[in-house]
Design an enzyme around this catalytic site. Structure first.
Site, PDB file in Angstrom:
ATOM      1  N   GLU A 106      51.944  53.550  12.982  1.00 60.20           N
ATOM      2  CA  GLU A 106      50.830  54.402  13.424  1.00 60.20           C
ATOM      3  C   GLU A 106      51.066  54.943  14.828  1.00 60.20           C
ATOM      4  OE1 GLU A 106      47.849  51.372  13.357  1.00 60.20           O
ATOM      5  OE2 GLU A 106      47.606  51.401  11.192  1.00 60.20           O
ATOM      6  N   HIS A 149      49.090  45.878  16.030  1.00 69.45           N
ATOM      7  CA  HIS A 149      49.318  46.955  17.001  1.00 69.45           C
ATOM      8  C   HIS A 149      49.701  46.268  18.296  1.00 69.45           C
ATOM      9  CE1 HIS A 149      49.107  50.641  19.150  1.00 69.45           C
ATOM     10  NE2 HIS A 149      47.959  50.398  19.743  1.00 69.45           N
ATOM     11  N   LYS A 189      43.599  59.781  17.354  1.00 69.45           N
ATOM     12  CA  LYS A 189      42.789  59.658  18.567  1.00 69.45           C
ATOM     13  C   LYS A 189      43.563  60.074  19.813  1.00 69.45           C
ATOM     14  CE  LYS A 189      43.268  54.739  20.041  1.00 69.45           C
ATOM     15  NZ  LYS A 189      44.238  54.153  19.108  1.00 69.45           N
TER      16      LYS A 189
END
Ligand SMILES: *Cc1c(COP(=O)(O)O)cnc(C)c1O
Length: 390
Positions: free
Chosen positions: A257, A182, A54
């Site tokens: 990530e 995250h 993204k």
């Protein structure tokens, strides 16, 4: 050193590119993407990297990372199908959206994605029906009020419910394999990661006590890029994270990530001043790219971009606005700059993450064109000439 950590065009190159391609123009350095990928691989040697696409889904970035062997973090059917169409095996994807759509789960079945994340009961039912037997990680909520963009207000389950949800997933026939978090974007200290690792370790222990052997830990994204005025030592941060992983998770598979870190420093915007006026004693400069375009990161990513002018002179405070007819389309107020004139160029380094990805064509303005620096650099800035003196 500086050259290694971000990509920045010379004045000569920016002027020649603007002349040839027009502005606004985004210039992507694939070499910088590769450096960023190798940096994380080197400093997080145990970690399998899943690029969070993204941040910047440009085709050439995806192709390069595919060829370097990266895995990918996706959040929608569109992202899944984009990567599948490039020949990337579903094995290399994690569907890391704790709330999945029917279309997203269908895409997982179609292309063989069977790793995903969740943080609620309702999701267990959806995953068990849509992708029976999938390997699932529980997204845990952590506290990081220091994050630049804190996603923990939207996602993640508290520790007290963690093992119960993992057990429920297992009971539903899913492969409840571990935990993910995250910390939030542009996290500039190791502390939030270390706190999250403490929490994850407790959950691993609690799960083991309940007879569940967890085997995967996904530490998410959030790795920072250099920003003007902010100092941090990324190598030291990663060293601390690594040491803790070795201490507390010696036999666990570790994933991460990264989004911004991979692409943020690899893109420059060249934009032109297209209008000048003065209001309330302050100059106003209108640029050919704005809040609805590359500078969408000002809103969606709360990012303050650096504007580099090739002119010399005294700096004044000025307002910078975009080209659309909307009064919201103002990027910066009171930003220090040398005086500009119509036709002047500004260079915006480190604008590869959460910029073009969220740009629109509002009011009929096209998104900025993209070119790849390495396709053109021999022509634009031949090596012998670059080395020439005086
Ligand atoms: C956006 C996102 C990332 C990437 O974050 P960066 O701050 O760009 O590294 C990673 N994981 C998840 C789940 C995300 O939503």
């Amino acid at each position: 050193m500086k050259k290694d950590i971000f990509f920045q065009l010379s004045q000569n190159a920016a002027e020649r590119l603007a002349e040839r391609f027009g502005t606004p123009l985004l210039v992507l350095s694939l070499e910088q993407i590769e450096k960023n990928y190798r940096f994380l691989k080197k400093h997080l040697p145990r970690v399998q990297l899943y690029y969070a696409i993204k941040a910047n889904p440009h085709q050439r970035i995806l192709e390069l990372l595919r060829d370097l062997g990266s895995c990918f973090d996706v959040a929608s059917d569109g992202e899944i199908r984009t990567l599948a169409a490039m020949g990337i095996d579903g094995e290399r994807l994690i569907y890391a959206n704790p709330i999945k759509t029917g279309g997203g789960l269908q895409a997982c079945c179609d292309v063989g994605v069977h790793k995903m994340t969740f943080d609620s009961e309702s999701e267990i039912v959806k995953m068990a029906q849509g992708c029976p037997g999938a390997t699932v990680l529980l997204r845990i909520r952590i506290d990081n009020s220091s994050a630049h963009v804190d996603l923990n207000k939207k996602f993640g389950v508290g520790r007290e419910r963690a093992v119960e949800l993992l057990q429920a997933a297992q009971a539903a026939g899913l492969d409840a394999a571990g935990v993910c978090f995250h910390v939030g974007s542009q996290t500039m200290s190791a502390d939030p990661y270390l706190n999250a690792l403490d929490l994850a370790r407790e959950i691993f222990e609690e799960a083991a006590a309940a007879g569940m052997q967890l085997r995967i830990l996904d530490i998410g994204g959030g790795f920072p890029i250099p920003e003007p005025k902010v100092r941090f030592n990324l190598k030291e941060m990663l060293k601390q994270i690594n040491a803790r992983l070795d201490e507390d998770f010696p036999n666990v598979e570790i994933w991460a990530e990264p989004g911004r870190f991979m692409c943020g420093t690899a893109v420059n915007l060249i934009t032109s001043v297209i209008g000048v006026t003065e209001r309330g004693g302050q100059p106003w400069y209108f640029l050919d790219d704005g809040l609805y375009g590359t500078f969408s990161g000002v809103i969606f990513d709360q990012w303050d971009f650096k504007l580099i002018s090739f002119k010399e002179g005294e700096e004044v405070e000025a307002t910078f606005a975009g080209p659309s007819c909307d009064s919201l389309d103002i990027m910066f107020r009171g930003k220090l700059t040398v005086r500009q004139e119509v036709g002047d160029l500004l260079l915006v380094p480190s604008c590869g993450a959460y910029t073009s990805a969220s740009a629109t064509t509002f009011n009929g303005f096209s998104k900025a064109n993209f070119i790849v620096w390495e396709d053109l650099k021999d022509e634009i800035e031949p090596q012998p000439q670059a080395a020439m003196v005086g």
